[in-house]
Motif scaffolding. Structure first.
Motif, mmCIF file in Angstrom:
data_model
loop_
_atom_site.group_PDB
_atom_site.id
_atom_site.type_symbol
_atom_site.label_atom_id
_atom_site.label_comp_id
_atom_site.label_asym_id
_atom_site.label_seq_id
_atom_site.Cartn_x
_atom_site.Cartn_y
_atom_site.Cartn_z
ATOM 1 N N VAL A 236 17.612 100.043 86.541
ATOM 2 C CA VAL A 236 17.215 101.434 86.765
ATOM 3 C C VAL A 236 16.914 102.117 85.427
ATOM 4 C CG1 VAL A 236 17.903 103.644 87.762
ATOM 5 C CG2 VAL A 236 18.600 101.497 88.861
ATOM 6 N N PHE A 237 17.795 101.921 84.447
ATOM 7 C CA PHE A 237 17.599 102.515 83.121
ATOM 8 C C PHE A 237 16.268 102.081 82.525
ATOM 9 C CE2 PHE A 237 17.910 101.932 78.510
ATOM 10 C CZ PHE A 237 18.231 103.221 78.096
ATOM 11 N N TRP A 238 15.969 100.795 82.626
ATOM 12 C CA TRP A 238 14.757 100.222 82.042
ATOM 13 C C TRP A 238 13.513 100.917 82.592
ATOM 14 C CZ3 TRP A 238 15.612 95.344 79.264
ATOM 15 C CH2 TRP A 238 14.467 94.876 78.612
ATOM 16 N N LYS A 239 13.520 101.205 83.896
ATOM 17 C CA LYS A 239 12.352 101.818 84.536
ATOM 18 C C LYS A 239 12.266 103.323 84.292
ATOM 19 C CE LYS A 239 11.919 98.395 88.237
ATOM 20 N NZ LYS A 239 11.890 98.153 89.713
ATOM 21 N N LEU A 240 13.413 103.991 84.179
ATOM 22 C CA LEU A 240 13.407 105.442 84.052
ATOM 23 C C LEU A 240 13.027 105.926 82.658
ATOM 24 C CD1 LEU A 240 16.555 106.795 85.967
ATOM 25 C CD2 LEU A 240 14.159 107.258 86.471
ATOM 26 N N LEU A 241 13.456 105.223 81.617
ATOM 27 C CA LEU A 241 13.283 105.733 80.255
ATOM 28 C C LEU A 241 11.797 105.873 79.924
ATOM 29 C CD1 LEU A 241 14.949 106.532 77.717
ATOM 30 C CD2 LEU A 241 14.455 104.236 76.848
ATOM 31 N N PRO A 242 11.321 107.080 79.602
ATOM 32 C CA PRO A 242 9.895 107.268 79.293
ATOM 33 C C PRO A 242 9.499 106.580 77.988
ATOM 34 C CG PRO A 242 10.989 109.373 79.784
ATOM 35 C CD PRO A 242 12.064 108.352 79.594
ATOM 36 N N THR A 243 8.225 106.340 77.856
ATOM 37 C CA THR A 243 7.705 105.784 76.614
ATOM 38 C C THR A 243 7.831 106.818 75.493
ATOM 39 O OG1 THR A 243 6.105 104.455 77.845
ATOM 40 C CG2 THR A 243 5.662 104.809 75.499
ATOM 41 N N ALA A 244 8.339 106.384 74.358
ATOM 42 C CA ALA A 244 8.503 107.294 73.220
ATOM 43 C C ALA A 244 7.143 107.680 72.652
ATOM 44 C CB ALA A 244 9.358 106.632 72.148
ATOM 45 N N ARG A 245 6.978 108.985 72.365
ATOM 46 C CA ARG A 245 5.723 109.479 71.812
ATOM 47 C C ARG A 245 5.904 110.184 70.466
ATOM 48 N NH1 ARG A 245 1.986 108.945 75.788
ATOM 49 N NH2 ARG A 245 2.743 108.843 77.942
ATOM 50 N N GLY A 246 7.108 110.669 70.222
ATOM 51 C CA GLY A 246 7.327 111.435 68.999
ATOM 52 C C GLY A 246 7.913 110.630 67.849
ATOM 53 N N PHE A 247 8.235 109.346 68.096
ATOM 54 C CA PHE A 247 8.875 108.535 67.060
ATOM 55 C C PHE A 247 7.890 108.171 65.955
ATOM 56 C CE2 PHE A 247 9.780 104.199 65.470
ATOM 57 C CZ PHE A 247 10.963 104.466 64.802
ATOM 58 N N VAL A 248 8.301 108.376 64.723
ATOM 59 C CA VAL A 248 7.510 107.983 63.559
ATOM 60 C C VAL A 248 8.321 106.947 62.787
ATOM 61 C CG1 VAL A 248 6.413 108.727 61.419
ATOM 62 C CG2 VAL A 248 6.423 110.241 63.420
ATOM 63 N N PRO A 249 7.888 105.676 62.779
ATOM 64 C CA PRO A 249 8.697 104.638 62.127
ATOM 65 C C PRO A 249 8.746 104.818 60.619
ATOM 66 C CG PRO A 249 6.566 103.760 62.793
ATOM 67 C CD PRO A 249 6.649 105.144 63.362
ATOM 68 N N ARG A 250 9.881 104.431 60.091
ATOM 69 C CA ARG A 250 10.064 104.404 58.652
ATOM 70 C C ARG A 250 10.331 102.958 58.251
ATOM 71 N NH1 ARG A 250 14.945 107.836 57.081
ATOM 72 N NH2 ARG A 250 14.092 107.521 55.007
ATOM 73 N N ARG A 251 9.736 102.523 57.183
ATOM 74 C CA ARG A 251 9.962 101.159 56.723
ATOM 75 C C ARG A 251 11.443 100.966 56.392
ATOM 76 N NH1 ARG A 251 7.201 98.298 51.388
ATOM 77 N NH2 ARG A 251 8.251 96.257 51.632
ATOM 78 N N PHE A 252 12.019 99.901 56.977
ATOM 79 C CA PHE A 252 13.448 99.670 56.748
ATOM 80 C C PHE A 252 13.671 99.050 55.381
ATOM 81 C CE2 PHE A 252 17.300 97.032 56.870
ATOM 82 C CZ PHE A 252 18.220 97.998 57.218
ATOM 83 N N GLU A 253 14.474 99.736 54.592
ATOM 84 C CA GLU A 253 14.884 99.225 53.295
ATOM 85 C C GLU A 253 16.386 99.422 53.180
ATOM 86 O OE1 GLU A 253 12.703 101.342 50.357
ATOM 87 O OE2 GLU A 253 10.771 100.409 50.839
ATOM 88 N N LEU A 254 17.081 98.363 52.833
ATOM 89 C CA LEU A 254 18.530 98.446 52.748
ATOM 90 C C LEU A 254 18.956 99.534 51.768
ATOM 91 C CD1 LEU A 254 21.230 97.316 53.661
ATOM 92 C CD2 LEU A 254 21.087 95.626 51.802
ATOM 93 N N ARG A 255 18.266 99.603 50.640
ATOM 94 C CA ARG A 255 18.612 100.628 49.652
ATOM 95 C C ARG A 255 18.343 102.020 50.210
ATOM 96 N NH1 ARG A 255 16.177 99.896 43.751
ATOM 97 N NH2 ARG A 255 17.479 98.035 43.999
ATOM 98 N N GLY A 256 17.225 102.171 50.927
ATOM 99 C CA GLY A 256 16.905 103.460 51.520
ATOM 100 C C GLY A 256 17.900 103.861 52.591
ATOM 101 N N ALA A 257 18.321 102.862 53.416
ATOM 102 C CA ALA A 257 19.306 103.154 54.456
ATOM 103 C C ALA A 257 20.631 103.589 53.843
ATOM 104 C CB ALA A 257 19.505 101.917 55.333
ATOM 105 N N ALA A 258 21.035 102.888 52.772
ATOM 106 C CA ALA A 258 22.275 103.267 52.093
ATOM 107 C C ALA A 258 22.154 104.651 51.471
ATOM 108 C CB ALA A 258 22.608 102.234 51.022
ATOM 109 N N ARG A 259 20.962 104.960 50.956
ATOM 110 C CA ARG A 259 20.748 106.282 50.355
ATOM 111 C C ARG A 259 20.826 107.382 51.422
ATOM 112 N NH1 ARG A 259 16.464 105.036 47.901
ATOM 113 N NH2 ARG A 259 14.976 105.754 49.451
ATOM 114 N N ASP A 260 20.263 107.106 52.606
ATOM 115 C CA ASP A 260 20.345 108.081 53.703
ATOM 116 C C ASP A 260 21.796 108.331 54.105
ATOM 117 O OD1 ASP A 260 17.608 108.438 53.852
ATOM 118 O OD2 ASP A 260 17.337 106.896 55.389
ATOM 119 N N LEU A 261 22.556 107.247 54.244
ATOM 120 C CA LEU A 261 23.957 107.389 54.638
ATOM 121 C C LEU A 261 24.743 108.162 53.578
ATOM 122 C CD1 LEU A 261 24.656 103.810 56.078
ATOM 123 C CD2 LEU A 261 24.379 105.926 57.382
ATOM 124 N N ALA A 262 24.500 107.834 52.330
ATOM 125 C CA ALA A 262 25.198 108.541 51.251
ATOM 126 C C ALA A 262 24.817 110.020 51.234
ATOM 127 C CB ALA A 262 24.875 107.893 49.907
#
Length: 392
Positions: free
Chosen positions: A181-207
């Motif tokens: 049911v969850f799989w069918k109900l969840l709408p397609t995302a339209r507002g998401f803007v991907p960010r390139r995953f970088e371990l250093r960047g992720a650590a910087r965001d958390l910090a």
């Protein structure tokens, strides 16, 4: 952007609430079985508590993975695949041959259960208009409490009739059906803007989130409140399984219907936020939680249940406000900001037994109440500090 109370808003909110329900039915199904598991495996109160603690600790750790990862690859796939794995692991738990294997599988299950909580509120932040977000979060967190109730009801009722293995099997089947049911109900995302995953960047965001005092205060408040709230239930199962109450697993499962107070508290949080500031709502929730703990000191089962219901209302009111506070004050990397809140939240749940156990050993339930008030005094001070910061 999705507007409030449109068809898309209801569909997305229902999907995420259902996903939340499935996460927490899996997480909390073993809780009413703790006294029975302690006797069956001949382990201590602290050791059998690991059935809950390893899952919540693994969940907390997984949030550091899924939150930043979702900022790079999107949220929907993470939610769907981790729910699928969680249901499969519940089926595996029904076949666990020993206590050690049970703990390993619970740890794995806790890790994958972190997928949806890590990204659901960030998904709302991407897709919903700001005015549509707070009421959706209230309903979403209300589903947390309904999932917690249902997990304990199923765990207790099925466990008393057919044993703990049957409880895990039942929860696994429910999860797989709900996932469709969850799989069918969840709408397609339209507002998401991907960010390139970088371990250093992720650590910087958390910090960066940890250096933001407005976020750090909410993290501490959520984690310490949950440390008390969820572990109170564990120790109450031991109290109510003993004389003079001597309740069995199915009746102990019914005690968790008091979570409905939390469903009400989180659902009303949006309305209260229109009258009071979010920090004021947090303070109110904590004071209610402290008062409910006082009521649980009574020797009457009815008053204990009333106290738990009051506790649930206060806790989920404060939790809903703290969660939305993080979403509104994270300037960037919302996924990692929300995930970090839940890291503190579930870490608190995992560590609570270590704080409460000495008080339980020395003073039984009154000792647990004292330990609770000491921590809640700290979170009340944190909420008051946020209130003073926001007041200008």
């Amino acid at each position: 952007m999705i507007q409030i109370r449109t068809r898309a808003w209801w569909r997305a909110t229902l999907a995420l609430s259902l996903g939340s329900f499935l996460v927490f039915i899996n997480l909390y199904a073993p809780q009413p079985l703790l006294p029975e598991l302690r006797e069956a495996y001949g382990v201590s109160t602290l050791a059998v508590g690991l059935v809950m603690s390893v899952a919540t600790l693994a969940l907390a750790a997984s949030l550091l993975v899924f939150g930043p990862l979702s900022d790079a690859i999107g949220r929907a796939a993470i939610m769907r695949l981790t729910l699928l794995a969680a249901g499969a692991l519940s089926l595996g738990l029904s076949l666990a041959p020993s206590f050690e294997v049970l703990l390993v599988l619970r740890g794995l299950q806790g890790f994958v259960l972190g997928g949806l909580p890590a990204v659901a509120i960030a998904w709302m932040g991407d897709e919903f208009e700001p005015s549509a977000m707070l009421p959706a979060i209230g309903l979403y967190i209300g589903a947390n409490s309904l999932g917690g109730i249902s997990g304990r009801l199923v765990g207790g009722a099925v466990g008393e009739v057919a044993g703990s293995s049957a409880s895990f099997l039942a929860v696994g089947v429910i999860t797989q059906v709900g996932l469709v049911v969850f799989w069918k109900l969840l709408p397609t995302a339209r507002g998401f803007v991907p960010r390139r995953f970088e371990l250093r960047g992720a650590a910087r965001d958390l910090a960066g989130h940890l250096r933001n005092p407005l976020l750090l205060a909410a993290y501490l408040l959520g984690g310490l409140n949950f440390l008390i709230f969820i572990n109170q239930y564990s120790y109450l199962t031991f109290r109510l399984a003993q004389a003079p109450f001597e309740l069995g697993p199915s009746v102990l499962g019914l005690v968790f219907l008091t979570y409905l107070g939390g469903t009400l508290g989180s659902s009303l949080s949006g309305r209260l936020a229109r009258r009071l500031t979010p920090p004021a709502c947090m303070m109110l929730g904590i004071l209610i939680l402290m008062g409910g703990t006082l009521v649980t000191l009574a020797g009457s089962l009815a008053l204990i249940v009333l106290g738990l219901t009051i506790n649930a209302f206060g806790f989920f009111l404060a939790h809903a406000m703290a969660s939305s506070w993080v979403g509104r004050h994270a300037g960037q990397a919302r996924g990692s900001a929300s995930a970090l809140y839940l890291v503190f939240y579930y870490s608190g749940a995992s560590l609570g037994a270590f704080w409460l156990e000495p008080f339980w050993q020395v003073g039984a339930w009154p000792g647990v109440a004292l330990a609770s008030w000491l921590v809640l005094g700290v979170t009340l001070a944190i909420a008051a500090w946020l209130w003073r910061r926001q007041r200008p």
